[in-house]
Scaffold this active site. Structure first.
Site, short mmCIF file in Angstrom:
data_model
loop_
_atom_site.label_atom_id
_atom_site.label_comp_id
_atom_site.label_asym_id
_atom_site.label_seq_id
_atom_site.Cartn_x
_atom_site.Cartn_y
_atom_site.Cartn_z
N GLN A 102 3.36 17.81 41.69
CA GLN A 102 2.90 17.37 41.79
C GLN A 102 1.84 16.50 39.89
OE1 GLN A 102 -0.13 17.84 44.48
NE2 GLN A 102 -1.91 16.52 43.83
N ASP A 103 1.27 17.72 39.45
CA ASP A 103 1.78 17.44 37.99
C ASP A 103 2.24 18.67 37.26
OD1 ASP A 103 -0.47 18.95 38.29
OD2 ASP A 103 -1.79 18.26 37.13
N PRO A 104 1.87 18.37 35.66
CA PRO A 104 2.51 19.91 35.53
C PRO A 104 1.75 20.97 35.19
CG PRO A 104 2.58 17.71 33.45
CD PRO A 104 2.11 17.43 34.59
#
EC number: 3.2.2.27
Length: 217
Positions: free
Chosen positions: A61-63
């Protein structure tokens, strides 16, 4: 983003001048505060896994938003950094599925054609999903659309409701989808554990006449 086959293919799915908008966003984001991963690693997934070699996608999804965790590859952290909870569960499932792997850095997967892509490529320090909905989704959706156009089979590994929504872009019958709940502690017991994504991926690749991934490397 370095010029590559990725560059040209992705561009064809984006509005005109979108790369300029991305560069402007990056200039402002990195000038205004602490952002992960380091700017030179924002496009690392596409730099270390060429389009022509990509045979698996693992979509995050995101870092990670903690210090020194994010390195531009979904779910991966540098070797000296403790594994975050989702990665702990990924490695636990891998151990149950194929065998134990002690490394937290998943770069060796990337070098074997496993694209470790996050839907958002940057995150403000300490703010999960802080850049969601601002710039990245059209770009990373375009990556999936580019993969969908490939003539050779790709295995799309989609963990969690967010990633599974991207099935809408995977319409080519040559490709394969492996999906389950997310490996995070909140959802790992709702179908991620026991899903055997690694052996299933290799079984698909080998059936297609392709080389499986050495997940333990």
């Amino acid at each position: 983003m370095a010029h590559s086959i990725w560059h040209e293919k992705i561009k064809s799915f984006l509005p005109e001048h979108y790369y300029g908008r991305i560069n402007h966003f990056l200039d402002e984001a990195y000038a205004s505060g602490l952002v992960y991963p380091p700017r030179e690693n924002v496009f690392k997934a596409l730099q270390v896994t060429p389009l022509e070699e990509t045979k698996v996608l693992i979509l995050g999804q995101d870092p990670y938003h903690g210090p020194k965790q994010a390195q531009g590859l979904s779910f991966s952290v540098p070797e000296e950094i403790s594994a975050p909870p989702s990665l702990i569960n990924i490695l636990k499932e891998l151990a149950d599925d194929i065998g134990p792997r002690d490394h937290h850095d998943l770069s060796t997967w990337a070098s074997q054609g496993v694209l470790l892509l996050n839907a958002c490529l940057t995150v403000p320090a300490g703010q999960a999903n802080g850049h969601a909905g601002l710039i990245w989704e059209p770009f990373t959706d375009a990556v999936i659309k580019v993969l969908n156009e490939k003539d050779s089979p790709v295995v799309f590994i989609l963990w969690g409701a967010y990633a599974r929504k991207k099935k809408a872009f995977i319409t080519n019958p040559k490709h394969h989808i492996i999906e389950s709940s997310h490996p995070s502690p909140l959802s790992s017991y709702r179908g991620f554990f026991g899903s055997k994504p690694f052996s299933r991926t290799n079984a698909i690749l080998e059936k297609e006449g392709m080389t499986g991934v050495d997940w333990l490397k």
